[in-house]
Motif scaffolding. Sequence first.
Motif, PDB file in Angstrom:
ATOM      1  N   ARG A 133       0.752  -1.181  -0.065  1.00  0.00           N
ATOM      2  CA  ARG A 133      -0.060   0.199   0.035  1.00  0.00           C
ATOM      3  C   ARG A 133       0.930   1.277   0.178  1.00  0.00           C
ATOM      4  NH1 ARG A 133      -3.088   3.018   4.513  1.00  0.00           N
ATOM      5  NH2 ARG A 133      -1.736   2.092   5.675  1.00  0.00           N
ATOM      6  N   LEU A 134       0.669   2.084  -0.844  1.00  0.00           N
ATOM      7  CA  LEU A 134       1.227   3.384  -1.227  1.00  0.00           C
ATOM      8  C   LEU A 134       0.416   4.539  -0.752  1.00  0.00           C
ATOM      9  CD1 LEU A 134       4.030   4.374  -3.622  1.00  0.00           C
ATOM     10  CD2 LEU A 134       2.121   5.958  -3.086  1.00  0.00           C
ATOM     11  N   TYR A 135       0.637   5.371   0.005  1.00  0.00           N
ATOM     12  CA  TYR A 135      -0.184   6.509   0.462  1.00  0.00           C
ATOM     13  C   TYR A 135       0.748   7.717   0.661  1.00  0.00           C
ATOM     14  CZ  TYR A 135       1.448   4.240   4.950  1.00  0.00           C
ATOM     15  OH  TYR A 135       1.945   4.003   5.751  1.00  0.00           O
ATOM     16  N   VAL A 136      -0.176   8.918   0.622  1.00  0.00           N
ATOM     17  CA  VAL A 136       0.402  10.236   0.936  1.00  0.00           C
ATOM     18  C   VAL A 136       0.112  10.717   2.249  1.00  0.00           C
ATOM     19  CG1 VAL A 136       0.643  12.659   0.202  1.00  0.00           C
ATOM     20  CG2 VAL A 136       0.949  10.697  -1.464  1.00  0.00           C
ATOM     21  N   VAL A 137       0.690  10.894   3.245  1.00  0.00           N
ATOM     22  CA  VAL A 137       0.093  11.380   4.529  1.00  0.00           C
ATOM     23  C   VAL A 137      -0.161  12.732   4.467  1.00  0.00           C
ATOM     24  CG1 VAL A 137       1.098  11.635   6.859  1.00  0.00           C
ATOM     25  CG2 VAL A 137       2.196   9.920   5.452  1.00  0.00           C
ATOM     26  N   LEU A 138      -1.568  12.884   4.767  1.00  0.00           N
ATOM     27  CA  LEU A 138      -2.076  14.344   4.742  1.00  0.00           C
ATOM     28  C   LEU A 138      -2.531  14.702   6.255  1.00  0.00           C
ATOM     29  CD1 LEU A 138      -3.879  14.403   1.488  1.00  0.00           C
ATOM     30  CD2 LEU A 138      -1.696  15.186   1.771  1.00  0.00           C
ATOM     31  N   TYR A 139      -1.620  15.313   7.113  1.00  0.00           N
ATOM     32  CA  TYR A 139      -2.192  15.626   8.318  1.00  0.00           C
ATOM     33  C   TYR A 139      -3.544  16.267   8.703  1.00  0.00           C
ATOM     34  CZ  TYR A 139       2.706  14.082   9.396  1.00  0.00           C
ATOM     35  OH  TYR A 139       3.686  13.189   9.529  1.00  0.00           O
ATOM     36  N   GLY A 140      -4.228  15.887   9.385  1.00  0.00           N
ATOM     37  CA  GLY A 140      -5.706  16.664   9.612  1.00  0.00           C
ATOM     38  C   GLY A 140      -6.605  16.030   8.887  1.00  0.00           C
ATOM     39  N   GLU A 141      -6.165  15.190   8.026  1.00  0.00           N
ATOM     40  CA  GLU A 141      -7.202  14.352   7.093  1.00  0.00           C
ATOM     41  C   GLU A 141      -7.301  13.247   7.562  1.00  0.00           C
ATOM     42  OE1 GLU A 141      -8.899  15.806   4.455  1.00  0.00           O
ATOM     43  OE2 GLU A 141      -7.528  17.737   4.932  1.00  0.00           O
ATOM     44  N   SER A 142      -8.770  12.864   7.330  1.00  0.00           N
ATOM     45  CA  SER A 142      -9.354  11.417   7.933  1.00  0.00           C
ATOM     46  C   SER A 142      -9.049  10.151   7.008  1.00  0.00           C
ATOM     47  CB  SER A 142     -10.571  11.327   8.291  1.00  0.00           C
ATOM     48  OG  SER A 142     -11.432  11.557   7.194  1.00  0.00           O
ATOM     49  N   LEU A 196       2.380   7.282  -7.699  1.00  0.00           N
ATOM     50  CA  LEU A 196       2.236   8.842  -6.959  1.00  0.00           C
ATOM     51  C   LEU A 196       1.728   9.822  -8.151  1.00  0.00           C
ATOM     52  CD1 LEU A 196       5.653   8.981  -5.386  1.00  0.00           C
ATOM     53  CD2 LEU A 196       3.496   8.992  -4.284  1.00  0.00           C
ATOM     54  N   ALA A 197       2.214   9.534  -9.407  1.00  0.00           N
ATOM     55  CA  ALA A 197       1.722  10.392 -10.434  1.00  0.00           C
ATOM     56  C   ALA A 197      -0.047  10.309 -10.500  1.00  0.00           C
ATOM     57  CB  ALA A 197       2.416  10.007 -11.657  1.00  0.00           C
ATOM     58  N   TYR A 198      -0.433   9.101 -10.463  1.00  0.00           N
ATOM     59  CA  TYR A 198      -1.886   8.847 -10.494  1.00  0.00           C
ATOM     60  C   TYR A 198      -2.451   9.540  -9.295  1.00  0.00           C
ATOM     61  CZ  TYR A 198      -6.224   6.329  -9.841  1.00  0.00           C
ATOM     62  OH  TYR A 198      -7.639   6.085  -9.441  1.00  0.00           O
ATOM     63  N   LEU A 199      -1.932   9.686  -8.075  1.00  0.00           N
ATOM     64  CA  LEU A 199      -2.514  10.383  -6.985  1.00  0.00           C
ATOM     65  C   LEU A 199      -2.157  11.939  -7.189  1.00  0.00           C
ATOM     66  CD1 LEU A 199      -1.272   7.945  -4.231  1.00  0.00           C
ATOM     67  CD2 LEU A 199      -3.676   8.306  -5.211  1.00  0.00           C
ATOM     68  N   GLY A 200      -1.522  12.222  -8.111  1.00  0.00           N
ATOM     69  CA  GLY A 200      -1.217  13.580  -8.221  1.00  0.00           C
ATOM     70  C   GLY A 200      -0.007  14.090  -7.477  1.00  0.00           C
ATOM     71  N   TYR A 201       0.905  13.337  -7.363  1.00  0.00           N
ATOM     72  CA  TYR A 201       2.240  13.780  -6.525  1.00  0.00           C
ATOM     73  C   TYR A 201       3.642  13.189  -7.099  1.00  0.00           C
ATOM     74  CZ  TYR A 201      -0.867  14.591  -2.727  1.00  0.00           C
ATOM     75  OH  TYR A 201      -2.274  15.152  -2.160  1.00  0.00           O
ATOM     76  N   GLU A 202       4.752  13.751  -6.852  1.00  0.00           N
ATOM     77  CA  GLU A 202       5.910  13.315  -7.544  1.00  0.00           C
ATOM     78  C   GLU A 202       6.943  13.362  -6.379  1.00  0.00           C
ATOM     79  OE1 GLU A 202       6.911  17.836  -9.355  1.00  0.00           O
ATOM     80  OE2 GLU A 202       6.370  16.134 -10.627  1.00  0.00           O
ATOM     81  N   VAL A 203       8.028  12.563  -6.497  1.00  0.00           N
ATOM     82  CA  VAL A 203       9.010  12.468  -5.478  1.00  0.00           C
ATOM     83  C   VAL A 203       9.894  14.102  -5.817  1.00  0.00           C
ATOM     84  CG1 VAL A 203      11.155  11.548  -4.892  1.00  0.00           C
ATOM     85  CG2 VAL A 203       9.340  10.201  -5.482  1.00  0.00           C
ATOM     86  N   VAL A 204      10.277  14.378  -4.526  1.00  0.00           N
ATOM     87  CA  VAL A 204      10.862  15.739  -4.566  1.00  0.00           C
ATOM     88  C   VAL A 204      12.638  15.539  -5.100  1.00  0.00           C
ATOM     89  CG1 VAL A 204      12.050  17.371  -2.887  1.00  0.00           C
ATOM     90  CG2 VAL A 204       9.994  16.496  -2.524  1.00  0.00           C
ATOM     91  N   PRO A 205      12.752  16.355  -6.191  1.00  0.00           N
ATOM     92  CA  PRO A 205      14.299  16.267  -6.707  1.00  0.00           C
ATOM     93  C   PRO A 205      15.148  15.776  -5.678  1.00  0.00           C
ATOM     94  CG  PRO A 205      13.108  17.757  -7.884  1.00  0.00           C
ATOM     95  CD  PRO A 205      12.160  17.656  -6.532  1.00  0.00           C
ATOM     96  N   GLY A 206      15.997  14.747  -5.793  1.00  0.00           N
ATOM     97  CA  GLY A 206      17.057  14.527  -5.001  1.00  0.00           C
ATOM     98  C   GLY A 206      16.679  13.579  -3.719  1.00  0.00           C
ATOM     99  N   ALA A 207      15.306  13.526  -3.433  1.00  0.00           N
ATOM    100  CA  ALA A 207      15.009  12.618  -2.576  1.00  0.00           C
ATOM    101  C   ALA A 207      15.092  11.250  -2.689  1.00  0.00           C
ATOM    102  CB  ALA A 207      13.508  13.018  -1.993  1.00  0.00           C
ATOM    103  N   GLU A 208      15.331  10.404  -1.934  1.00  0.00           N
ATOM    104  CA  GLU A 208      15.496   8.833  -2.043  1.00  0.00           C
ATOM    105  C   GLU A 208      14.583   8.129  -0.865  1.00  0.00           C
ATOM    106  OE1 GLU A 208      19.383   7.602  -1.725  1.00  0.00           O
ATOM    107  OE2 GLU A 208      20.101   8.916  -3.436  1.00  0.00           O
ATOM    108  N   TRP A 209      13.897   7.071  -1.411  1.00  0.00           N
ATOM    109  CA  TRP A 209      13.270   6.146  -0.543  1.00  0.00           C
ATOM    110  C   TRP A 209      14.195   5.727   0.786  1.00  0.00           C
ATOM    111  CZ3 TRP A 209       8.217   5.302  -0.784  1.00  0.00           C
ATOM    112  CH2 TRP A 209       7.324   5.782  -1.838  1.00  0.00           C
ATOM    113  N   ALA A 210      13.478   5.604   1.895  1.00  0.00           N
ATOM    114  CA  ALA A 210      14.137   4.986   3.038  1.00  0.00           C
ATOM    115  C   ALA A 210      13.644   3.929   3.626  1.00  0.00           C
ATOM    116  CB  ALA A 210      14.358   6.177   3.987  1.00  0.00           C
ATOM    117  N   TRP A 211      14.013   2.876   3.911  1.00  0.00           N
ATOM    118  CA  TRP A 211      13.295   1.678   4.448  1.00  0.00           C
ATOM    119  C   TRP A 211      13.507   1.529   6.084  1.00  0.00           C
ATOM    120  CZ3 TRP A 211      10.081  -1.139   1.469  1.00  0.00           C
ATOM    121  CH2 TRP A 211      10.053  -0.734   0.001  1.00  0.00           C
ATOM    122  N   ILE A 212      12.618   1.220   6.574  1.00  0.00           N
ATOM    123  CA  ILE A 212      12.603   0.522   7.954  1.00  0.00           C
ATOM    124  C   ILE A 212      11.573  -0.624   8.037  1.00  0.00           C
ATOM    125  CG2 ILE A 212      13.033   2.582   9.087  1.00  0.00           C
ATOM    126  CD1 ILE A 212       9.901   2.758  10.155  1.00  0.00           C
TER     127      ILE A 212
END
Length: 92
Positions: free
Chosen positions: A16-25, A47-63
Amino acid sequence: MSRLTAQMSGDGGQWRLYVVLYGESEWPTVRFESGPVPTGADRREALAYLGYEVVPGAEWAWIEDSQKPFDDSTPVVLIASVDVREQEGATA
């Protein structure tokens, strides 16, 4: 454009991939069928389908976490995160 965080989680089944929107349910979400970890291209498309894109230079971090907090005998849950922003010209 504000910076936000996208996260992706999976436990060996569905991802599941999601964009965190604080204050939204409800957060914009895409679900991937079970299988291997979605590729970078898969995540970019979601992300493009959801209307977002990775910030240039940002990389995925895993935990990793466990399905039951503080119980490392339960299956592992992988969580990835990356900084994102609304796509230019997107209407969100």
